[in-house]
Design a protein around this motif. Structure first.
Motif, mmCIF file in Angstrom:
data_model
loop_
_atom_site.group_PDB
_atom_site.id
_atom_site.type_symbol
_atom_site.label_atom_id
_atom_site.label_comp_id
_atom_site.label_asym_id
_atom_site.label_seq_id
_atom_site.Cartn_x
_atom_site.Cartn_y
_atom_site.Cartn_z
ATOM 1 N N UNK A 1 0.835 -1.212 0.000
ATOM 2 C CA UNK A 1 0.000 0.000 0.000
ATOM 3 C C UNK A 1 0.864 1.255 0.000
ATOM 4 N N UNK A 2 1.965 1.229 0.735
ATOM 5 C CA UNK A 2 2.814 2.416 0.872
ATOM 6 C C UNK A 2 3.525 2.793 -0.428
ATOM 7 N N UNK A 3 3.737 1.829 -1.323
ATOM 8 C CA UNK A 3 4.476 2.133 -2.549
ATOM 9 C C UNK A 3 3.648 1.993 -3.821
ATOM 10 N N UNK A 4 2.333 1.896 -3.686
ATOM 11 C CA UNK A 4 1.474 1.688 -4.862
ATOM 12 C C UNK A 4 1.621 2.819 -5.880
ATOM 13 N N UNK A 5 1.541 4.049 -5.421
ATOM 14 C CA UNK A 5 1.650 5.189 -6.333
ATOM 15 C C UNK A 5 3.048 5.275 -6.945
ATOM 16 N N UNK A 6 4.058 4.986 -6.152
ATOM 17 C CA UNK A 6 5.435 5.035 -6.649
ATOM 18 C C UNK A 6 5.660 4.005 -7.751
ATOM 19 N N UNK A 7 5.060 2.845 -7.622
ATOM 20 C CA UNK A 7 5.229 1.798 -8.648
ATOM 21 C C UNK A 7 4.576 2.220 -9.958
ATOM 22 N N UNK A 8 3.377 2.772 -9.882
ATOM 23 C CA UNK A 8 2.688 3.233 -11.088
ATOM 24 C C UNK A 8 3.444 4.387 -11.743
ATOM 25 N N UNK A 9 3.980 5.279 -10.914
ATOM 26 C CA UNK A 9 4.740 6.417 -11.439
ATOM 27 C C UNK A 9 6.019 5.945 -12.124
ATOM 28 N N UNK A 10 6.658 4.932 -11.559
ATOM 29 C CA UNK A 10 7.881 4.395 -12.158
ATOM 30 C C UNK A 10 7.591 3.803 -13.530
ATOM 31 N N UNK A 11 6.492 3.085 -13.643
ATOM 32 C CA UNK A 11 6.115 2.487 -14.929
ATOM 33 C C UNK A 11 5.838 3.570 -15.968
ATOM 34 N N UNK A 12 5.202 4.635 -15.539
ATOM 35 C CA UNK A 12 4.902 5.754 -16.437
ATOM 36 C C UNK A 12 6.196 6.416 -16.908
ATOM 37 N N UNK A 13 7.122 6.590 -16.002
ATOM 38 C CA UNK A 13 8.372 7.283 -16.307
ATOM 39 C C UNK A 13 9.199 6.551 -17.354
ATOM 40 N N UNK A 14 9.215 5.228 -17.312
ATOM 41 C CA UNK A 14 10.027 4.473 -18.275
ATOM 42 C C UNK A 14 9.232 4.058 -19.511
ATOM 43 N N UNK A 15 8.002 4.546 -19.613
ATOM 44 C CA UNK A 15 7.217 4.330 -20.823
ATOM 45 C C UNK A 15 6.569 2.971 -20.960
ATOM 46 N N UNK A 16 6.253 2.333 -19.830
ATOM 47 C CA UNK A 16 5.644 0.996 -19.903
ATOM 48 C C UNK A 16 4.329 0.936 -19.114
ATOM 49 N N UNK A 17 3.628 2.047 -19.039
ATOM 50 C CA UNK A 17 2.374 2.076 -18.273
ATOM 51 C C UNK A 17 1.385 1.045 -18.801
ATOM 52 N N UNK A 18 1.330 0.909 -20.115
ATOM 53 C CA UNK A 18 0.401 -0.058 -20.711
ATOM 54 C C UNK A 18 0.794 -1.491 -20.358
ATOM 55 N N UNK A 19 2.078 -1.792 -20.446
ATOM 56 C CA UNK A 19 2.538 -3.130 -20.095
ATOM 57 C C UNK A 19 2.352 -3.394 -18.600
ATOM 58 N N UNK A 20 2.583 -2.369 -17.790
ATOM 59 C CA UNK A 20 2.385 -2.493 -16.328
ATOM 60 C C UNK A 20 0.933 -2.857 -16.026
ATOM 61 N N UNK A 21 0.023 -2.209 -16.726
ATOM 62 C CA UNK A 21 -1.404 -2.522 -16.529
ATOM 63 C C UNK A 21 -1.730 -3.941 -16.978
ATOM 64 N N UNK A 22 -1.083 -4.405 -18.056
ATOM 65 C CA UNK A 22 -1.317 -5.766 -18.512
ATOM 66 C C UNK A 22 -0.825 -6.777 -17.482
ATOM 67 N N UNK A 23 0.313 -6.471 -16.834
ATOM 68 C CA UNK A 23 0.827 -7.345 -15.784
ATOM 69 C C UNK A 23 -0.197 -7.438 -14.650
ATOM 70 N N UNK A 24 -0.730 -6.294 -14.262
ATOM 71 C CA UNK A 24 -1.722 -6.271 -13.177
ATOM 72 C C UNK A 24 -2.994 -7.026 -13.564
ATOM 73 N N UNK A 25 -3.373 -6.911 -14.823
ATOM 74 C CA UNK A 25 -4.588 -7.590 -15.295
ATOM 75 C C UNK A 25 -4.424 -9.098 -15.271
ATOM 76 N N UNK A 26 -3.241 -9.593 -15.624
ATOM 77 C CA UNK A 26 -3.040 -11.041 -15.662
ATOM 78 C C UNK A 26 -2.996 -11.645 -14.264
ATOM 79 N N UNK A 27 -2.840 -10.792 -13.246
ATOM 80 C CA UNK A 27 -2.827 -11.291 -11.859
ATOM 81 C C UNK A 27 -4.220 -11.585 -11.349
ATOM 82 N N UNK A 28 -5.232 -11.086 -12.045
ATOM 83 C CA UNK A 28 -6.612 -11.232 -11.567
ATOM 84 C C UNK A 28 -7.216 -12.559 -12.000
#
Length: 365
Positions: free
Chosen positions: A338-365
């Motif tokens: 919980x403490x690093x949720x925003x930081x993880x999303x921001x990191x993915x955005x910064x390196x240009x993989x926000x879409x792939x990051x979301x796909x990783x999260x989707x496959x966990x469901x």
């Protein structure tokens, strides 16, 4: 009278010489060539000429690939390279092999190995994603984001699926390396001079992490003070209070005896570690199509064998660490996530993989 006698003697000598000398004619030459002895001699001569021509012809080119890693001989990295070596020799009939250099023989950390492979000094390495990110493929650092996977099955689905292929394609397109697949390196845990139970225990802790802006940003969000230190200086860094803690997989915490210098092993489970198995693009492109096919097939086998070995190593490591004096404790992981949720999303955005990051999260469901 004497003159007549000399003439007769000379004539006799000529006749005698004619009788013991073989005069070659077309008929006699043909007869000699068709004799069994002549045929056998001709066949032997032809065989000798053929053998000489074959010995003069160039033999199959032997290719020796120089492989290097930073871990010990009993590590999963070594097991993976040995599997690659065995399968490549088998497929190529011994014309291709891998010369393995463990224990940082050719580079004390993975950054050095990446540099040496880029210059052609080393042909094959296994490395953490952040070192590939530093060579112009920032997207590779997606796999460095902590708390990315929900389980080992989830990890396998990600790296062997669309997300893993997308990152591998980006590595290949950059032109320095050619991706051979993904290795696992256990689940990374915290270890240090004091334990961690909740996120509050990380405040101000000087923790050695990998050289990645992505990784540092997340540990900073957890309240820690992330710092970079060469892998081969980690043990002494803990001993000499240069750092308070570090993080690594259980297998290496055991094999490198890190639990001696940092006896508190807290099961944060923050990263199912992804490692990229690579060959230099220049070396790979210098191979024939057949040789490339052998390398690719051997790499698939090596990935399978390395993952099996790594799982067994880490399954057994926890109990051995405890038996050797390591102090192990469970952690309130939900507070860390919980403490690093925003930081993880921001990191993915910064390196240009926000879409792939979301796909990783989707496959966990």
């Amino acid at each position: 009278m004497k003159k007549t006698l000399c003439i007769l003697t000379a004539a006799a000598m000529v006749m005698s010489m004619a009788g013991c000398t073989k005069i070659s004619t077309p008929e006699t030459t043909a007869a000699a060539a068709s004799s069994p002895a002549a045929k056998e001699a001709a066949q032997e001569t032809a065989a000798q000429e053929t053998a000489a021509q074959e010995s003069a012809a160039p033999a199959a080119v032997a290719v020796k690939l120089i492989g290097a890693h930073v871990n010990s001989l009993d590590s999963s990295y070594q097991a993976g390279f040995e599997a690659m070596q065995k399968k490549l020799e088998e497929l190529s009939g011994g014309t291709m092999t891998v010369e393995i250099h463990p224990n940082g023989e050719l580079g004390g950390n993975e950054a050095e190995l990446v540099e040496k492979m880029a210059t052609g000094t080393v042909d094959m390495i296994v490395t953490a994603p952040n070192f590939i990110a530093s060579t112009g493929v920032p997207e590779a650092d997606l796999f460095s984001i902590p708390f990315l996977y929900s389980s080992m099955e989830h990890w396998t689905e990600v790296v062997d699926g669309e997300v893993g292929r997308t990152i591998a394609d980006k590595v290949d397109a950059a032109g320095t390396f050619h991706s051979l697949g993904y290795w696992s390196c256990g689940t990374r845990e915290y270890f240090g001079i004091k334990p961690v139970n909740t996120v509050d225990d990380l405040k101000g802790v000087k923790i050695r992490v990998q050289d990645s802006d992505t990784v540092r940003s997340v540990w900073s969000a957890l309240g820690a003070n992330p710092t970079v230190l060469a892998y081969n200086e980690l043990y002494s860094g803990l001993q000499n209070n240069v750092i308070d803690a570090a993080e690594n997989d259980l297998g290496n915490i055991l094999l490198q005896k890190f639990y001696e210098a940092g006896p508190y092993v807290s099961l944060t489970d923050h990263d199912i570690a992804t490692r990229q198995f690579l060959i230099g693009a220049q070396k790979y492109n210098s191979l024939t199509d057949q040789q490339k096919a052998w390398v690719d097939e051997a790499a698939v086998y090596a990935c399978e064998e390395q993952r099996k070995f790594d799982k067994q190593l880490n399954d057994e490591a926890l109990e051995q660490i405890k038996a050797n004096g390591g102090i192990v404790n469970e952690v309130d992981k939900d507070s860390l996530i919980a403490a690093c949720e925003e930081a993880r999303a921001a990191a993915a955005e910064k390196i240009g993989v926000a879409e792939l990051y979301n796909k990783v999260n989707e496959t966990a469901k």
